[in-house]
Design an enzyme around this catalytic site. Structure first.
Site, mmCIF file in Angstrom:
data_model
loop_
_atom_site.group_PDB
_atom_site.id
_atom_site.type_symbol
_atom_site.label_atom_id
_atom_site.label_comp_id
_atom_site.label_asym_id
_atom_site.label_seq_id
_atom_site.Cartn_x
_atom_site.Cartn_y
_atom_site.Cartn_z
ATOM 1 N N ARG A 87 25.994 -4.198 54.294
ATOM 2 C CA ARG A 87 24.632 -3.695 54.449
ATOM 3 C C ARG A 87 24.390 -3.087 55.819
ATOM 4 O O ARG A 87 23.928 -1.956 55.944
ATOM 5 C CB ARG A 87 23.632 -4.830 54.209
ATOM 6 N N HIS A 117 36.093 -12.560 47.148
ATOM 7 C CA HIS A 117 35.562 -12.522 45.783
ATOM 8 C C HIS A 117 34.122 -13.027 45.732
ATOM 9 O O HIS A 117 33.862 -14.210 45.928
ATOM 10 C CB HIS A 117 36.381 -13.408 44.830
ATOM 11 N N ASN A 140 21.061 -18.157 54.417
ATOM 12 C CA ASN A 140 20.659 -17.897 55.797
ATOM 13 C C ASN A 140 19.168 -18.060 56.081
ATOM 14 O O ASN A 140 18.746 -17.868 57.215
ATOM 15 C CB ASN A 140 21.107 -16.496 56.219
#
Length: 220
Positions: A87, A117, A140
């Site tokens: 991102r 994975h 998070n």
């Protein structure tokens, strides 16, 4: 057991000098974006700026279906596989694996890290040769959105951060489908059993078992 140098060998990341300035590694999370933007233009001819703010080493392999958001750095020999989603603010070291459907956000991955994975790693630092099994993730943000604390038994360490996933030390093995809850700190060479729900400190050279029991590794 919490300090930057106790968790990580700083010789295995481009963020060496930056991290050395912090006693505790989570203190470095807020500056990862600025760090990448500072380092990127200095990397030299071995790296290509494939889009504004995204630097990829010429020996790295990036699948055409992967997304590389800015700013980010992809190190030498690293493999970014099909449908990986980087991102933003990801400093990925050399010889790493960022696999299928893996999402990275505001992270430092030391050299040799494998997230191969279906992993989510956000607001976290993974040490040299750390490995996250299939489906294991960092969480998070706390459900009540309050600042994250680190728990070591009855001791609580206030971090002042609302977004803080995990500090995963060198050579840590995280089992498949495990969740590292906000504020997890896994010491060097520790192991987390598959399907675990981890919170707080996992001491170096120890094993976190499914019921939250922590045992020391046997010396071999």
């Amino acid at each position: 057991m919490y300090t930057t140098t106790e968790l990580f060998d700083l010789e295995h990341t481009l963020a060496k000098d930056y991290l050395a300035g912090y006693e505790y590694p989570w203190q470095a999370l807020k500056g990862i974006k600025d760090l990448i933007l500072k380092i990127g233009p200095t990397l030299g001819e071995e790296y290509t700026e494939v889009s504004p703010g995204v630097w990829v080493h010429k020996t790295a392999t990036v699948a055409p279906t992967a997304y590389l958001g800015a700013p980010s750095i992809i190190g030498a020999g690293t493999e970014v596989r099909h449908c990986a989603f980087i991102r933003e603010s990801a400093l990925v070291g050399k010889d790493c694996v960022v696999g299928n459907s893996v999402e990275l956000k505001n992270v430092i991955l030391f050299d040799g890290v494998q997230v191969p994975h279906f992993n989510y790693v956000g607001d976290s630092i993974l040490g040299h040769f750390a490995h996250m099994g299939a489906g294991s993730v960092t969480s998070n943000v706390k459900s009540d959105k309050t600042p994250v604390t680190i728990r070591d038994g009855e001791t609580k360490i206030e971090t002042g951060l609302k977004k803080f996933g995990a500090m995963v030390g060198d050579y840590v093995e995280v089992g498949c489908n495990s969740v590292l809850n906000p504020g997890t700190v896994a010491g060097r060479r520790s192991n987390v059993y598959p399907t675990s729900c981890v919170r707080g400190l996992v001491p170096a050279d120890s094993i976190w078992k499914n019921n939250g029991c922590i045992v020391k590794k046997e010396q071999r």
